[in-house]
Scaffold this motif. Sequence first.
Motif, PDB file in Angstrom:
ATOM      1  N   ALA A  94      -6.233  -1.117   3.077  1.00  0.00           N
ATOM      2  CA  ALA A  94      -6.118  -0.376   2.272  1.00  0.00           C
ATOM      3  C   ALA A  94      -6.059   0.717   2.357  1.00  0.00           C
ATOM      4  CB  ALA A  94      -7.960  -0.306   2.358  1.00  0.00           C
ATOM      5  N   ILE A  95      -6.003   1.094   4.158  1.00  0.00           N
ATOM      6  CA  ILE A  95      -5.334   2.342   3.646  1.00  0.00           C
ATOM      7  C   ILE A  95      -4.034   2.447   3.285  1.00  0.00           C
ATOM      8  CG2 ILE A  95      -4.524   4.539   5.285  1.00  0.00           C
ATOM      9  CD1 ILE A  95      -6.961   3.528   6.791  1.00  0.00           C
ATOM     10  N   SER A  96      -2.572   1.056   4.377  1.00  0.00           N
ATOM     11  CA  SER A  96      -1.800   1.789   3.829  1.00  0.00           C
ATOM     12  C   SER A  96      -1.272   1.380   2.420  1.00  0.00           C
ATOM     13  CB  SER A  96      -0.936   0.033   4.628  1.00  0.00           C
ATOM     14  OG  SER A  96      -1.403   0.755   6.230  1.00  0.00           O
ATOM     15  N   GLN A  97      -1.682   0.397   1.393  1.00  0.00           N
ATOM     16  CA  GLN A  97      -1.929  -0.214   0.224  1.00  0.00           C
ATOM     17  C   GLN A  97      -1.995   1.484  -0.289  1.00  0.00           C
ATOM     18  OE1 GLN A  97      -5.154  -2.672  -1.094  1.00  0.00           O
ATOM     19  NE2 GLN A  97      -4.396  -2.204  -3.254  1.00  0.00           N
ATOM     20  N   LEU A  98      -2.859   2.102  -0.438  1.00  0.00           N
ATOM     21  CA  LEU A  98      -2.946   3.402  -1.193  1.00  0.00           C
ATOM     22  C   LEU A  98      -2.121   4.604  -0.430  1.00  0.00           C
ATOM     23  CD1 LEU A  98      -4.999   5.444  -2.174  1.00  0.00           C
ATOM     24  CD2 LEU A  98      -5.719   6.257   0.151  1.00  0.00           C
ATOM     25  N   PHE A  99      -1.823   4.440   0.932  1.00  0.00           N
ATOM     26  CA  PHE A  99      -0.371   5.584   1.065  1.00  0.00           C
ATOM     27  C   PHE A  99       1.169   4.447   1.348  1.00  0.00           C
ATOM     28  CE2 PHE A  99      -3.451   7.110   3.333  1.00  0.00           C
ATOM     29  CZ  PHE A  99      -3.472   8.460   3.123  1.00  0.00           C
ATOM     30  N   GLU A 100       0.886   3.933   0.497  1.00  0.00           N
ATOM     31  CA  GLU A 100       2.518   2.399   0.245  1.00  0.00           C
ATOM     32  C   GLU A 100       2.850   2.675  -1.146  1.00  0.00           C
ATOM     33  OE1 GLU A 100       2.708  -0.001   3.062  1.00  0.00           O
ATOM     34  OE2 GLU A 100       2.957   0.752   4.618  1.00  0.00           O
ATOM     35  N   ARG A 101       1.367   2.545  -1.673  1.00  0.00           N
ATOM     36  CA  ARG A 101       1.877   1.607  -3.463  1.00  0.00           C
ATOM     37  C   ARG A 101       1.364   2.849  -4.067  1.00  0.00           C
ATOM     38  NH1 ARG A 101      -0.513  -3.609  -4.924  1.00  0.00           N
ATOM     39  NH2 ARG A 101       0.525  -3.231  -6.605  1.00  0.00           N
ATOM     40  N   TYR A 102       0.521   3.462  -4.333  1.00  0.00           N
ATOM     41  CA  TYR A 102       0.091   4.516  -5.082  1.00  0.00           C
ATOM     42  C   TYR A 102       0.545   6.186  -5.129  1.00  0.00           C
ATOM     43  CZ  TYR A 102      -2.878   0.259  -5.861  1.00  0.00           C
ATOM     44  OH  TYR A 102      -3.457  -0.643  -5.617  1.00  0.00           O
ATOM     45  N   LEU A 103       0.525   6.438  -3.335  1.00  0.00           N
ATOM     46  CA  LEU A 103       0.485   7.981  -3.355  1.00  0.00           C
ATOM     47  C   LEU A 103       2.346   8.661  -3.551  1.00  0.00           C
ATOM     48  CD1 LEU A 103      -1.797   9.229  -0.734  1.00  0.00           C
ATOM     49  CD2 LEU A 103      -2.001   8.687  -3.198  1.00  0.00           C
ATOM     50  N   THR A 104       2.713   9.314  -4.206  1.00  0.00           N
ATOM     51  CA  THR A 104       4.364  10.228  -4.490  1.00  0.00           C
ATOM     52  C   THR A 104       3.816  11.138  -3.434  1.00  0.00           C
ATOM     53  OG1 THR A 104       3.207  11.396  -6.580  1.00  0.00           O
ATOM     54  CG2 THR A 104       3.936   9.710  -7.045  1.00  0.00           C
ATOM     55  N   TRP A 105       4.698  12.079  -3.932  1.00  0.00           N
ATOM     56  CA  TRP A 105       5.238  13.351  -2.459  1.00  0.00           C
ATOM     57  C   TRP A 105       3.964  14.283  -3.065  1.00  0.00           C
ATOM     58  CZ3 TRP A 105       6.300  18.283  -2.612  1.00  0.00           C
ATOM     59  CH2 TRP A 105       6.523  18.927  -1.670  1.00  0.00           C
ATOM     60  N   ARG A 106       3.454  14.627  -4.594  1.00  0.00           N
ATOM     61  CA  ARG A 106       3.109  15.231  -4.742  1.00  0.00           C
ATOM     62  C   ARG A 106       1.113  15.142  -4.097  1.00  0.00           C
ATOM     63  NH1 ARG A 106       6.249  18.714  -6.422  1.00  0.00           N
ATOM     64  NH2 ARG A 106       7.887  18.169  -7.204  1.00  0.00           N
ATOM     65  N   ASP A 107       1.142  13.692  -4.215  1.00  0.00           N
ATOM     66  CA  ASP A 107      -0.394  13.540  -4.246  1.00  0.00           C
ATOM     67  C   ASP A 107      -0.729  13.432  -2.949  1.00  0.00           C
ATOM     68  OD1 ASP A 107      -0.547  12.068  -6.573  1.00  0.00           O
ATOM     69  OD2 ASP A 107       0.700  10.311  -6.145  1.00  0.00           O
ATOM     70  N   SER A 108      -1.882  14.621  -2.622  1.00  0.00           N
ATOM     71  CA  SER A 108      -2.124  15.300  -0.591  1.00  0.00           C
ATOM     72  C   SER A 108      -3.837  15.450  -0.411  1.00  0.00           C
ATOM     73  CB  SER A 108      -1.814  16.878  -0.548  1.00  0.00           C
ATOM     74  OG  SER A 108      -2.184  17.665  -1.477  1.00  0.00           O
ATOM     75  N   LYS A 109      -3.952  14.709  -2.149  1.00  0.00           N
ATOM     76  CA  LYS A 109      -5.502  14.885  -1.664  1.00  0.00           C
ATOM     77  C   LYS A 109      -6.306  12.949  -2.098  1.00  0.00           C
ATOM     78  CE  LYS A 109      -6.484  19.670  -1.577  1.00  0.00           C
ATOM     79  NZ  LYS A 109      -5.151  20.203  -2.108  1.00  0.00           N
ATOM     80  N   VAL A 110      -6.522  12.721  -1.585  1.00  0.00           N
ATOM     81  CA  VAL A 110      -7.057  11.006  -1.362  1.00  0.00           C
ATOM     82  C   VAL A 110      -8.476  10.734  -0.911  1.00  0.00           C
ATOM     83  CG1 VAL A 110      -3.984  11.226  -2.207  1.00  0.00           C
ATOM     84  CG2 VAL A 110      -5.687  10.504   0.082  1.00  0.00           C
ATOM     85  N   ALA A 111      -8.639   9.233  -1.458  1.00  0.00           N
ATOM     86  CA  ALA A 111      -9.870   9.223  -1.210  1.00  0.00           C
ATOM     87  C   ALA A 111     -10.099   7.395  -1.082  1.00  0.00           C
ATOM     88  CB  ALA A 111     -11.163   9.190  -1.779  1.00  0.00           C
ATOM     89  N   LEU A 112     -10.624   7.114   0.057  1.00  0.00           N
ATOM     90  CA  LEU A 112     -10.998   5.902   0.004  1.00  0.00           C
ATOM     91  C   LEU A 112     -12.216   5.051   0.170  1.00  0.00           C
ATOM     92  CD1 LEU A 112      -9.051   2.598   0.773  1.00  0.00           C
ATOM     93  CD2 LEU A 112      -9.415   3.105   2.793  1.00  0.00           C
ATOM     94  N   ILE A 113     -13.165   4.339  -0.677  1.00  0.00           N
ATOM     95  CA  ILE A 113     -14.021   4.286  -1.066  1.00  0.00           C
ATOM     96  C   ILE A 113     -14.425   2.789  -0.575  1.00  0.00           C
ATOM     97  CG2 ILE A 113     -16.304   4.126  -2.827  1.00  0.00           C
ATOM     98  CD1 ILE A 113     -14.359   6.079  -4.600  1.00  0.00           C
ATOM     99  N   MET A 114     -15.427   2.635   0.602  1.00  0.00           N
ATOM    100  CA  MET A 114     -15.317   1.557   0.973  1.00  0.00           C
ATOM    101  C   MET A 114     -16.920   0.779   0.295  1.00  0.00           C
ATOM    102  SD  MET A 114     -12.500   0.614   2.390  1.00  0.00           S
ATOM    103  CE  MET A 114     -13.310  -0.246   3.150  1.00  0.00           C
TER     104      MET A 114
END
Length: 179
Positions: A94-114
């Motif tokens: 799930a962490i990999s999915q968030l970082f590899e598929r959804y984040l661009t270089w400009r995205d710097s504040k994110v969350a994973l809600i479990m």
Amino acid sequence: TMSKEMYDDILKVIYDSGKNMEKKPALYVGKDEEGLRDQFLFVLETRYEGITATGETFNRSGKTDIILKYANDGSNLFVAECKFWHGQSEYLKAISQLFERYLTWRDSKVALIMFVTNQDFSSVLQIIQNETRSHPYFLQSVGKRGETSFSFIMSLPQDKSKKVFLEILAFHYDKNKEA
């Protein structure tokens, strides 16, 4: 970019909403990931002036569960992914999915809600704290915002020098409760 104060407020809103949902099974029993996500969107989209909050929104190469954007120029402020807990390996994916598929270089504040339905919630929290450190994008642990909210600094896979603030928020939803 979003200020640290606003990021902290968004995380507080999510954390407080999730904790309150834990006390009210009618809000979560029988709901899938999208139904639970919508509970958070409902609060976020009314909270901030000049900001839109949407779900299942395309960003980079997929649809992320929650995204907050400035209404005037459409730039991203916050990206979050929601997942049911299905064990350590799925958590790391799930962490990999968030970082590899959804984040661009400009995205710097994110969350994973479990969303955790396991009875042994404490062991899941321990796994989250330990296994996040083993993720290839992990740089630093920066503490806890609450009993079940953990703060990390990670790197982007496409730019190891780019730091991203990642909050892991875990909520215990007892699937045996009645609505």
